[in-house]
Design an enzyme around this catalytic site. Structure first.
Site, mmCIF file in Angstrom:
data_model
loop_
_atom_site.group_PDB
_atom_site.id
_atom_site.type_symbol
_atom_site.label_atom_id
_atom_site.label_comp_id
_atom_site.label_asym_id
_atom_site.label_seq_id
_atom_site.Cartn_x
_atom_site.Cartn_y
_atom_site.Cartn_z
ATOM 1 N N SER A 136 -1.264 -9.339 3.137
ATOM 2 C CA SER A 136 -1.344 -8.754 4.472
ATOM 3 C C SER A 136 -1.593 -7.264 4.369
ATOM 4 C CB SER A 136 -0.039 -8.998 5.232
ATOM 5 O OG SER A 136 0.993 -8.171 4.704
ATOM 6 N N ASP A 137 -2.109 -6.692 5.452
ATOM 7 C CA ASP A 137 -2.031 -5.246 5.580
ATOM 8 C C ASP A 137 -0.570 -4.891 5.775
ATOM 9 O OD1 ASP A 137 -2.618 -2.572 5.875
ATOM 10 O OD2 ASP A 137 -4.212 -2.889 7.334
ATOM 11 N N TRP A 138 -0.235 -3.639 5.616
ATOM 12 C CA TRP A 138 1.171 -3.232 5.645
ATOM 13 C C TRP A 138 1.752 -3.453 7.049
ATOM 14 C CZ3 TRP A 138 -0.499 -3.800 1.297
ATOM 15 C CH2 TRP A 138 0.088 -3.328 0.132
ATOM 16 N N LEU A 139 2.642 -4.451 7.141
ATOM 17 C CA LEU A 139 3.270 -4.918 8.378
ATOM 18 C C LEU A 139 2.313 -5.720 9.242
ATOM 19 C CD1 LEU A 139 5.526 -1.911 9.453
ATOM 20 C CD2 LEU A 139 6.114 -3.879 8.052
ATOM 21 N N GLY A 140 1.253 -6.254 8.653
ATOM 22 C CA GLY A 140 0.309 -7.046 9.414
ATOM 23 C C GLY A 140 0.857 -8.414 9.768
#
Length: 824
Positions: free
Chosen positions: A309-313
């Site tokens: 994931s993207d960071w906190l995606g």
């Protein structure tokens, strides 16, 4: 004996965890594989864990089969491995921007180690313009500076995959020697709209150029034994409300434009990881779409790596696991708790968990940390700086050069440098594209080193203005505001001072600067258009220096396109230097003095006006929204209410495939500078076109001759026009390109371009297949999309190239402004 004991323990574990089925939400965008579904561990698993500990030896990663290592894990360990070692639930600033003090200070995040099974933590570090880590550390006086390379847009402007691969080699060496395992880059979404804040990280408005440049840099980085994470998959084309926006893309446009670059990089470079984007795609977060992450990415394209994931995606970590988003970064306790709860309730199968765990372990097995590589913390920064300087110069684009204003004549030894960014040069963008480098060479420093002295009085005035304005700024209070870099306003220079400089200096150079980055999109009125002060500066300097019989050059130190049509007639020369990295001042000086003959070409179109862009009606314009509210929403992650606002809550890509030059060339809309455009210090002739079928390819050859008086390189571009009878087609589409070697005056080179016959296909939504229309195709070879030098035709037979899954479909009924998605 050890193996038998271990197999006995594994049997106990299997017997204590087996169940007959798992309930799951019936959502076609998430993985629905009932095979091997398992219930949460019962108390009996504690006995199994104890049995493991009493076995003669636990399985070890890399020495025993991965399946045995997975079976040896507790449920908690498996879940920890799927969620990064990351940050606390309250440390969202660090999570979004990327900070960790573990292993490599300043890196973006790490995975969770399981020491008893010899599973080490590995390190992920930003970013697209070079590794971003902390330059200093509390425990030592040693510095850990990294090279700030040119932005992705500039690298694409070289149109040189060999050179870009060398840039990747240099980046990868720094990643390796600084102890990271995966570099979070390159960014490779299309430059759909010129105001996207992260366009500087991306490459082009064209999917072929994007994919080929991305594959080159990925291959270069991974050649050094470290991984990449190409991002942001997919259609992440705005920063405004990026955590909540629903990108609605027609299937043909999604396949031909937005997925195509990722398909190219997967098939030509096999990146170790792919990063999902923040946005929803046709109604579902990309991190939670099995049809995207499994059906298309793995089944259709053959991707072998890990999806992070993207960071906190994403929003629902359970759905992400089910969809095949293998790793959730940087890792939050609430994500682990949610996954554990779902396993215990039976709504998440261990089959899906184990599948993702295996991919994480396979990534770890490839990493320098697993190999126990003793990194030096002393990469060859001098060699990297040389590569950064060379690539920066090769990617600069000469837009105008009247009367051979450039290169500056040898007798030009004094220059008046106007514009704040002549002295406060912008090397790169903000956010994940930031690099903690040791220095940035300004234009003033670069020209001075090349023997052209800037006027000292003018320089001191600008430097005082810059220092005073920066000192007067209040300290930012909000965490996101700390990531932004407001630009210094233009300094007013009096008419008398300009007149003095026109008398005493040999030439004038005016630098116009624009920065952008993560968290904010650009504003058309102030970022795309020039300010009144900038217009006045250009007009007054040009008038004064022309009256004195001297030349004026404008250098665009910019993150992307700016408006040029209203002022480009005034200066003698215009050079787009982009954001060229830490060696930018030297690289600009190399071009201005003729040490390097410019050969860069625009990787996007420069429209006459922003409003001419086909995506302008379907892009969020920042002046229409409350910026503070948008950014504070990031601090609570996905809490901005859905009000049904067009381009905020949802954005419809109703321009379809007609993005950039595909629109301008097809509609006949005039542009200021076309896609692929760029001048040099010499001229080239084109001849000897030959088009032939060669197996599964079309082979196009032509001869390029240097017809000028200076050495130079040419970028040869091949565009193909389809008959366009079965569906609307662009007037022409880039299908191949090549860059010649350095040709001396009178020298020539035969260039061969190959076009796979399958690449002539368009996507037919009705049959969910790639189909080649039968008929006569025109092959056009030129110096830009508008400067076609040679053309020929070939008869192409109709064919169904490939039938694919009918997935990731847009909603049948598009949203209406003012109506939240949930209400429709």
């Amino acid at each position: 004996m050890r193996r038998n004991a271990w197999m006995h323990c594994a049997l106990i574990l299997a017997l204590t965890t087996a169940v007959t089925g798992t309930l799951r939400a019936a959502d076609p965008t998430r993985q629905q594989d009932a095979a091997g579904q398992q219930q949460a561990p019962s108390p009996g698993q504690n006995s199994a864990a104890a049995c493991r500990e009493t076995a003669e030896k636990l399985p070890q990663l890399g020495k025993d089969p991965i399946r045995e290592v997975i079976d040896a894990m507790t449920i908690e360990e498996k879940v920890h491995l799927l969620v990064g070692a990351g940050t606390s639930a309250t440390d969202l600033e660090a999570a979004i921007i990327g900070q960790t003090r573990k292993l490599v200070p300043g890196a973006a995040g790490t995975t969770f180690p399981i020491e008893r099974l010899d599973v080490p933590a590995i390190v992920f570090a930003d970013g697209p313009a070079g590794i971003r880590i902390s330059a200093t550390r509390d425990s030592t006086a040693q510095t850990f500076y990294a090279t700030q390379f040119p932005i992705g847009t500039l690298l694409a402007a070289t149109w040189d995959t060999v050179l870009v691969r060398r840039v990747g080699n240099a980046m990868g060496e720094e990643v390796h020697e600084y102890g990271a395992d995966v570099l979070l880059g390159p960014g490779m979404n299309l430059q759909r709209n010129p105001l996207n804040g992260r366009n500087f990280e991306y490459f082009s408005e064209d999917p072929l150029l994007t994919g080929k440049i991305a594959a080159a840099i990925v291959n270069g980085i991974q050649q050094q034994g470290v991984g990449t994470s190409v991002k942001h998959f997919v259609a992440n084309n705005q920063e405004t409300n990026r955590l909540n926006n629903n990108t609605i893309v027609p299937t043909r446009a999604l396949r031909e434009m937005y997925l195509r670059p990722f398909e190219i990089v997967v098939k030509e470079a096999q990146p170790w990881t792919i990063m999902t984007s923040y946005n929803k795609l046709n109604g579902t977060y990309t991190a939670e779409r099995a049809d995207l992450l499994t059906t298309v990415l793995r089944d259709e394209w053959g991707f072998k790596g890990l999806v992070t994931s993207d960071w906190l995606g994403g929003v629902n970590p359970v759905w992400s696991v089910q969809a095949g988003n293998d790793l959730l970064m940087p890792g939050l306790a609430k994500q682990r708790d949610s996954i554990l709860k779902a396993i215990r309730l039976g709504t998440l199968s261990l089959h899906d968990v184990d599948r993702n765990v295996q991919r994480v372990l396979e990534l770890i097995l490839r990493s320098p940390h697993y190999a126990k590589y003793t990194f030096s913390n002393t990469p060859d920064l001098k060699a990297s700086a040389a590569v950064a300087r060379e690539s920066a110069a090769e990617g600069m684009v000469l837009l105008k050069n009247d009367g051979t204003a450039l290169p500056l004549p040898a007798q030009a030894r004094k220059a008046a440098l106007f514009g704040v960014t002549s002295y406060d040069f912008i090397p790169g963008g903000t956010g994940s594209g930031t690099v903690n480098s040791a220095y940035t060479v300004s234009l003033a420093q670069g020209l001075a080193a090349a023997g052209i002295k800037p006027d000292k009085k003018l320089q001191l005035a600008y430097e005082s203005h810059i220092a005073a304005e920066k000192a007067a700024r209040p300290a930012p209070k909000r965490w996101w505001a700390k990531q932004l870099r407001p630009q210094v306003s233009q300094m007013e220079v009096s008419d008398a001072e300009i007149a003095r400089l026109a008398r005493t200096q040999d030439a004038a150079v005016i630098t116009i600067g624009r920065i952008s980055g993560e968290l904010l999109d650009r504003i058309a009125s102030t970022d795309y258009n020039l300010s009144e002060a900038e217009h006045r500066l250009i007009e007054r300097v040009c008038n004064a220096f022309h009256k004195a019989g001297k030349k004026t050059v404008v250098v665009l130190n910019v993150c992307g396109p700016v408006e040029t049509a209203s002022w480009k007639a005034r200066p003698d020369a215009i050079l787009v230097a982009w954001l060229p990295g830490q060696e930018g001042g030297h690289a600009v000086a190399d071009v201005l003095t003729g040490k390097v003959s410019p050969s860069g070409k625009l990787p996007m179109s420069f429209a006459m006006r922003y409003e001419d862009d086909p995506t302008a009606p379907n892009f969020p314009h920042r002046e229409d929204y409350d910026t503070v509210t948008l950014h504070e929403s990031m601090s609570t992650n996905h809490t901005l209410p859905d009000t049904g606002s067009k381009n905020l809550d949802y954005t419809i890509y109703d321009e379809g495939v007609f993005v950039g030059y595909r629109y301008f060339d097809t509609s006949g809309k005039e542009v200021s500078y076309p896609f692929g455009y760029g001048l040099g210090y010499t001229t080239f002739g084109y001849g000897g076109l030959d088009i032939a079928r060669d197996g599964d390819d079309y082979r196009i050859t032509c001869t390029i001759r240097n017809t000028g008086a200076r050495a130079g390189r040419e970028v040869v571009q091949l565009y193909v026009s389809a008959p366009g009878k079965d569906m609307p087609k662009p007037a022409k589409e880039l299908r191949a390109f090549a860059r010649t070697g350095l040709l001396q005056p009178g020298a020539d080179e035969t260039v061969t371009l190959r076009v796979p016959a399958a690449s002539l296909a368009s996507f037919d939504e009705a049959s969910s297949s790639w189909r080649t229309e039968g008929g006569t195709y025109t092959f056009r070879v030129g110096a830009s999309s508008a400067d076609i030098r040679l053309s020929g035709t070939a008869d192409v037979e109709a064919a169904c190239v490939e039938t694919v899954h009918p997935v990731i479909l847009p909603p049948e009924k598009l949203p209406e402004p003012g109506r939240p998605q949930a209400e429709q």
